[in-house]
Write a protein that holds these residues in place. Structure first.
Motif, PDB file in Angstrom:
ATOM      1  N   GLN A 241      27.226  28.602 -27.238  1.00  0.00           N
ATOM      2  CA  GLN A 241      27.410  29.209 -25.925  1.00  0.00           C
ATOM      3  C   GLN A 241      27.870  30.657 -26.088  1.00  0.00           C
ATOM      4  OE1 GLN A 241      30.302  26.216 -25.154  1.00  0.00           O
ATOM      5  NE2 GLN A 241      29.098  25.188 -23.586  1.00  0.00           N
ATOM      6  N   PRO A 242      27.177  31.624 -25.493  1.00  0.00           N
ATOM      7  CA  PRO A 242      27.633  33.007 -25.599  1.00  0.00           C
ATOM      8  C   PRO A 242      28.913  33.269 -24.815  1.00  0.00           C
ATOM      9  CG  PRO A 242      25.752  32.877 -24.132  1.00  0.00           C
ATOM     10  CD  PRO A 242      25.897  31.521 -24.756  1.00  0.00           C
ATOM     11  N   TRP A 243      29.173  32.412 -23.836  1.00  0.00           N
ATOM     12  CA  TRP A 243      30.374  32.583 -23.006  1.00  0.00           C
ATOM     13  C   TRP A 243      30.788  31.233 -22.450  1.00  0.00           C
ATOM     14  CZ3 TRP A 243      31.391  31.404 -17.913  1.00  0.00           C
ATOM     15  CH2 TRP A 243      32.544  31.955 -17.358  1.00  0.00           C
ATOM     16  N   TYR A 244      32.058  30.895 -22.615  1.00  0.00           N
ATOM     17  CA  TYR A 244      32.600  29.700 -21.961  1.00  0.00           C
ATOM     18  C   TYR A 244      34.086  29.905 -21.712  1.00  0.00           C
ATOM     19  CZ  TYR A 244      33.900  25.079 -20.529  1.00  0.00           C
ATOM     20  OH  TYR A 244      34.374  24.036 -19.769  1.00  0.00           O
TER      21      TYR A 244
ATOM     22  N   ASP B  98      32.145  20.736 -11.579  1.00  0.00           N
ATOM     23  CA  ASP B  98      30.915  20.591 -10.779  1.00  0.00           C
ATOM     24  C   ASP B  98      29.692  21.185 -11.470  1.00  0.00           C
ATOM     25  OD1 ASP B  98      32.327  19.373  -8.715  1.00  0.00           O
ATOM     26  OD2 ASP B  98      32.783  21.288  -7.752  1.00  0.00           O
ATOM     27  N   THR B  99      29.891  21.867 -12.587  1.00  0.00           N
ATOM     28  CA  THR B  99      28.781  22.480 -13.314  1.00  0.00           C
ATOM     29  C   THR B  99      27.827  21.388 -13.810  1.00  0.00           C
ATOM     30  OG1 THR B  99      30.233  24.271 -14.033  1.00  0.00           O
ATOM     31  CG2 THR B  99      28.177  23.953 -15.267  1.00  0.00           C
ATOM     32  N   PRO B 100      26.520  21.549 -13.600  1.00  0.00           N
ATOM     33  CA  PRO B 100      25.571  20.518 -14.054  1.00  0.00           C
ATOM     34  C   PRO B 100      25.632  20.304 -15.566  1.00  0.00           C
ATOM     35  CG  PRO B 100      24.508  22.037 -12.529  1.00  0.00           C
ATOM     36  CD  PRO B 100      25.851  22.629 -12.854  1.00  0.00           C
ATOM     37  N   LEU B 101      25.492  19.050 -15.975  1.00  0.00           N
ATOM     38  CA  LEU B 101      25.441  18.726 -17.394  1.00  0.00           C
ATOM     39  C   LEU B 101      24.071  19.093 -17.942  1.00  0.00           C
ATOM     40  CD1 LEU B 101      27.179  15.212 -17.384  1.00  0.00           C
ATOM     41  CD2 LEU B 101      28.215  17.484 -17.552  1.00  0.00           C
ATOM     42  N   ASP B 102      24.059  19.572 -19.181  1.00  0.00           N
ATOM     43  CA  ASP B 102      22.803  19.975 -19.817  1.00  0.00           C
ATOM     44  C   ASP B 102      22.988  19.879 -21.327  1.00  0.00           C
ATOM     45  OD1 ASP B 102      20.275  20.944 -20.311  1.00  0.00           O
ATOM     46  OD2 ASP B 102      20.835  23.048 -20.045  1.00  0.00           O
ATOM     47  N   PHE B 103      22.939  18.651 -21.838  1.00  0.00           N
ATOM     48  CA  PHE B 103      23.241  18.418 -23.248  1.00  0.00           C
ATOM     49  C   PHE B 103      22.304  19.231 -24.142  1.00  0.00           C
ATOM     50  CE2 PHE B 103      24.118  13.835 -21.672  1.00  0.00           C
ATOM     51  CZ  PHE B 103      25.236  14.269 -20.999  1.00  0.00           C
TER      52      PHE B 103
ATOM     53  N   LYS C 291      30.758  21.144 -24.625  1.00  0.00           N
ATOM     54  CA  LYS C 291      29.349  21.151 -25.049  1.00  0.00           C
ATOM     55  C   LYS C 291      28.464  20.287 -24.154  1.00  0.00           C
ATOM     56  CE  LYS C 291      29.608  23.863 -28.679  1.00  0.00           C
ATOM     57  NZ  LYS C 291      30.991  24.358 -28.521  1.00  0.00           N
ATOM     58  N   VAL C 292      29.060  19.462 -23.286  1.00  0.00           N
ATOM     59  CA  VAL C 292      28.231  18.686 -22.362  1.00  0.00           C
ATOM     60  C   VAL C 292      27.531  19.590 -21.354  1.00  0.00           C
ATOM     61  CG1 VAL C 292      29.689  16.637 -22.586  1.00  0.00           C
ATOM     62  CG2 VAL C 292      30.095  18.237 -20.701  1.00  0.00           C
ATOM     63  N   TYR C 293      27.971  20.837 -21.219  1.00  0.00           N
ATOM     64  CA  TYR C 293      27.347  21.784 -20.299  1.00  0.00           C
ATOM     65  C   TYR C 293      26.222  22.573 -20.958  1.00  0.00           C
ATOM     66  CZ  TYR C 293      31.507  20.776 -17.524  1.00  0.00           C
ATOM     67  OH  TYR C 293      32.498  20.142 -16.808  1.00  0.00           O
ATOM     68  N   GLY C 294      25.961  22.319 -22.231  1.00  0.00           N
ATOM     69  CA  GLY C 294      24.875  22.990 -22.913  1.00  0.00           C
ATOM     70  C   GLY C 294      25.172  24.453 -23.176  1.00  0.00           C
ATOM     71  N   ARG C 295      24.122  25.245 -23.306  1.00  0.00           N
ATOM     72  CA  ARG C 295      24.299  26.669 -23.590  1.00  0.00           C
ATOM     73  C   ARG C 295      24.863  27.400 -22.374  1.00  0.00           C
ATOM     74  NH1 ARG C 295      21.746  31.719 -24.299  1.00  0.00           N
ATOM     75  NH2 ARG C 295      22.279  32.634 -26.325  1.00  0.00           N
ATOM     76  N   LEU C 296      24.714  26.792 -21.217  1.00  0.00           N
ATOM     77  CA  LEU C 296      25.393  27.177 -19.981  1.00  0.00           C
ATOM     78  C   LEU C 296      24.721  28.322 -19.235  1.00  0.00           C
ATOM     79  CD1 LEU C 296      27.824  26.040 -18.467  1.00  0.00           C
ATOM     80  CD2 LEU C 296      29.196  27.884 -19.433  1.00  0.00           C
ATOM     81  N   ILE C 297      24.664  29.521 -19.848  1.00  0.00           N
ATOM     82  CA  ILE C 297      24.065  30.653 -19.140  1.00  0.00           C
ATOM     83  C   ILE C 297      23.079  31.373 -20.053  1.00  0.00           C
ATOM     84  CG2 ILE C 297      25.954  31.033 -17.520  1.00  0.00           C
ATOM     85  CD1 ILE C 297      27.085  33.111 -19.310  1.00  0.00           C
ATOM     86  N   ASP C 298      22.035  31.923 -19.450  1.00  0.00           N
ATOM     87  CA  ASP C 298      21.030  32.670 -20.202  1.00  0.00           C
ATOM     88  C   ASP C 298      21.554  34.055 -20.564  1.00  0.00           C
ATOM     89  OD1 ASP C 298      19.160  30.594 -19.971  1.00  0.00           O
ATOM     90  OD2 ASP C 298      18.489  31.339 -18.012  1.00  0.00           O
ATOM     91  N   ASP C 299      20.890  34.659 -21.535  1.00  0.00           N
ATOM     92  CA  ASP C 299      21.281  36.008 -21.939  1.00  0.00           C
ATOM     93  C   ASP C 299      21.219  36.992 -20.771  1.00  0.00           C
ATOM     94  OD1 ASP C 299      21.693  35.107 -24.481  1.00  0.00           O
ATOM     95  OD2 ASP C 299      19.763  35.813 -25.275  1.00  0.00           O
ATOM     96  N   SER C 300      20.306  36.740 -19.830  1.00  0.00           N
ATOM     97  CA  SER C 300      20.166  37.648 -18.683  1.00  0.00           C
ATOM     98  C   SER C 300      21.350  37.572 -17.732  1.00  0.00           C
ATOM     99  CB  SER C 300      18.888  37.315 -17.912  1.00  0.00           C
ATOM    100  OG  SER C 300      18.922  35.974 -17.446  1.00  0.00           O
TER     101      SER C 300
ATOM    102  N   CYS D 232      24.430  15.734 -27.048  1.00  0.00           N
ATOM    103  CA  CYS D 232      23.854  14.500 -26.495  1.00  0.00           C
ATOM    104  C   CYS D 232      24.758  13.299 -26.734  1.00  0.00           C
ATOM    105  CB  CYS D 232      22.483  14.245 -27.113  1.00  0.00           C
ATOM    106  SG  CYS D 232      21.200  15.405 -26.603  1.00  0.00           S
ATOM    107  N   SER D 233      25.302  13.174 -27.937  1.00  0.00           N
ATOM    108  CA  SER D 233      26.123  11.992 -28.246  1.00  0.00           C
ATOM    109  C   SER D 233      27.453  12.040 -27.502  1.00  0.00           C
ATOM    110  CB  SER D 233      26.358  11.877 -29.755  1.00  0.00           C
ATOM    111  OG  SER D 233      27.146  12.949 -30.253  1.00  0.00           O
ATOM    112  N   LYS D 234      28.083  13.208 -27.458  1.00  0.00           N
ATOM    113  CA  LYS D 234      29.343  13.313 -26.732  1.00  0.00           C
ATOM    114  C   LYS D 234      29.104  13.215 -25.222  1.00  0.00           C
ATOM    115  CE  LYS D 234      33.020  14.115 -28.029  1.00  0.00           C
ATOM    116  NZ  LYS D 234      34.156  13.223 -28.424  1.00  0.00           N
ATOM    117  N   GLY D 235      27.992  13.779 -24.754  1.00  0.00           N
ATOM    118  CA  GLY D 235      27.675  13.665 -23.341  1.00  0.00           C
ATOM    119  C   GLY D 235      27.400  12.231 -22.928  1.00  0.00           C
ATOM    120  N   THR D 236      26.711  11.486 -23.793  1.00  0.00           N
ATOM    121  CA  THR D 236      26.474  10.066 -23.531  1.00  0.00           C
ATOM    122  C   THR D 236      27.800   9.323 -23.419  1.00  0.00           C
ATOM    123  OG1 THR D 236      24.349  10.111 -24.688  1.00  0.00           O
ATOM    124  CG2 THR D 236      25.424   7.969 -24.454  1.00  0.00           C
TER     125      THR D 236
END
Length: 352
Positions: free
Chosen positions: A304-307, A162-167, A130-139, A173-177
């Motif tokens: 996340q729709p895909w991980y 290497d994937t950018p973090l995006d809490f 989850k530190v990578y956030g939603r990761l990819i857009d629907d598009s 946010c708490s786990k990413g911190t």
């Protein structure tokens, strides 16, 4: 000379923690589990550990938000495996302050205890994808049967470190911190830390709920004949990793800490063990011989729709790879859940 000091596992009565404690005790290590015993099933897991290993496993009832018992436990530990956490996105949304205190402040308490009182002790931390956030857009995803797949060929092997973090979500946010604190304490203070960003771990001793442990929750619902609520459309994909393989990765990192200290690893089942929610429901139906009723609800924050995890960094560093494929892992979890919650006439048994 063998080091007889105990290995401390915070959250050691939880699902992954108790499986780690069990494997360590099986090989003869002394273990101290520190847990506040607040979650469903943890008291039962504590009793299970004591019944199997006796004095090799000591249970300390404490909360990582309280620095004093954390210091007391850390002071004499050979290593610290830090898994104590608030684990539900939904709970983090309803009470962000508590989520922060447990995940971020609690982790800082652990790190400070090690830094000030036992700085040579390795620290391995349970982070999350989850530190990578939603990761990819629907598009950036398309539909293939009952699952989403990314449209970019570069993601075929999964998500790398290497994937950018995006809490996204208070939980992210708490786990990413906490994730970044653990990583930074290696850089700034020289602590011997490893961060494990984990995806969908499942297996025996998991008391799955709607908010956390979705594979166990789906299987348990099927055993009980309860309908499921699917948040989203059910075509979202995760890679599933059996807990025995997760434990193997953690112990490999612990035993070879000099090789991997300061590193961050993604830990999951990889592309071979990817599955969508709807595909899992089909497999459960085949496994149990009964259909699973379900309905749909809105997506939840940060879903996340895909991980899928790229595990190549961990494999290159430690020679680790998943051994349990998802069909075999589901059977092992079903066997345990049915023995714990099922009854001979197929009726529902009350939870502990």
């Amino acid at each position: 000379m063998t080091d007889s000091r105990p290995i401390l596992i915070t959250g050691g009565c939880g699902f992954i923690g108790c499986n780690l404690a069990d494997r360590l005790a099986e090989r003869g290590d002394n273990v101290v589990v520190l847990d506040n015993l607040a979650r469903t099933g943890v008291r039962e897991n504590a009793q299970w550990l004591k019944s199997r290993h006796g004095d090799l496993v000591a249970v300390t009832i404490a909360d990582i938000r309280d620095p004093i018992p954390v210091i007391d436990a850390v002071r004499d530990a050979r290593a610290v495996l830090h898994l104590a956490a608030q684990v539900a996105v939904t709970d983090s949304v309803s009470d962000p302050a508590s989520d922060f205190e447990i995940n971020a402040r609690g982790t800082l308490n652990v790190l400070e205890a090690v830094r000030l009182h036992n700085r040579l002790a390795p620290v391995i931390f349970a982070s999350t994808n989850k530190v990578y956030g939603r990761l990819i857009d629907d598009s950036a995803i398309t539909l293939a049967g009952q699952r989403y797949v990314p449209t970019h060929d570069g993601l075929a092997g999964g998500i790398s470190e290497d994937t950018p973090l995006d809490f996204y979500s208070p939980y992210g946010c708490s786990k990413g911190t906490a994730d970044q604190y653990v990583h930074d304490y290696a850089r700034v203070f020289g602590l011997r830390t490893v961060v494990m960003r984990m995806s969908c771990i499942y297996g025996p001793r998991q008391f799955g709920t709607e908010d956390q442990g979705w594979i166990a929750h789906f299987l348990l619902s099927a055993i009980r004949g309860n309908p499921l609520t699917i948040y989203g459309d059910g075509k979202q994909v995760r890679d599933a990793l059996h807990v025995s393989d997760a434990v193997g990765a953690w112990l490999a990192a612990l035993d070879r800490i000099d090789l991997v200290q300061g590193r961050v690893f993604n830990l999951g089942g990889g592309p071979r063990n990817a599955i969508s929610l709807l595909e899992l429901i089909d497999q459960i139906g085949n496994l149990t011989g009964r259909g699973v009723a379900y309905s749909f609800a809105d997506w939840r924050p940060g879903d996340q729709p895909w991980y899928i995890t790229d595990t190549s960094a961990l494999s290159d560093a430690l020679g680790w790879a998943p051994k349990v494929e998802i069909a075999e892992g589901l059977r092992s979890l079903h066997t345990w859940l049915h023995s714990r919650f099922g009854t001979s006439d197929g009726s529902r048994e009350a939870t502990a």
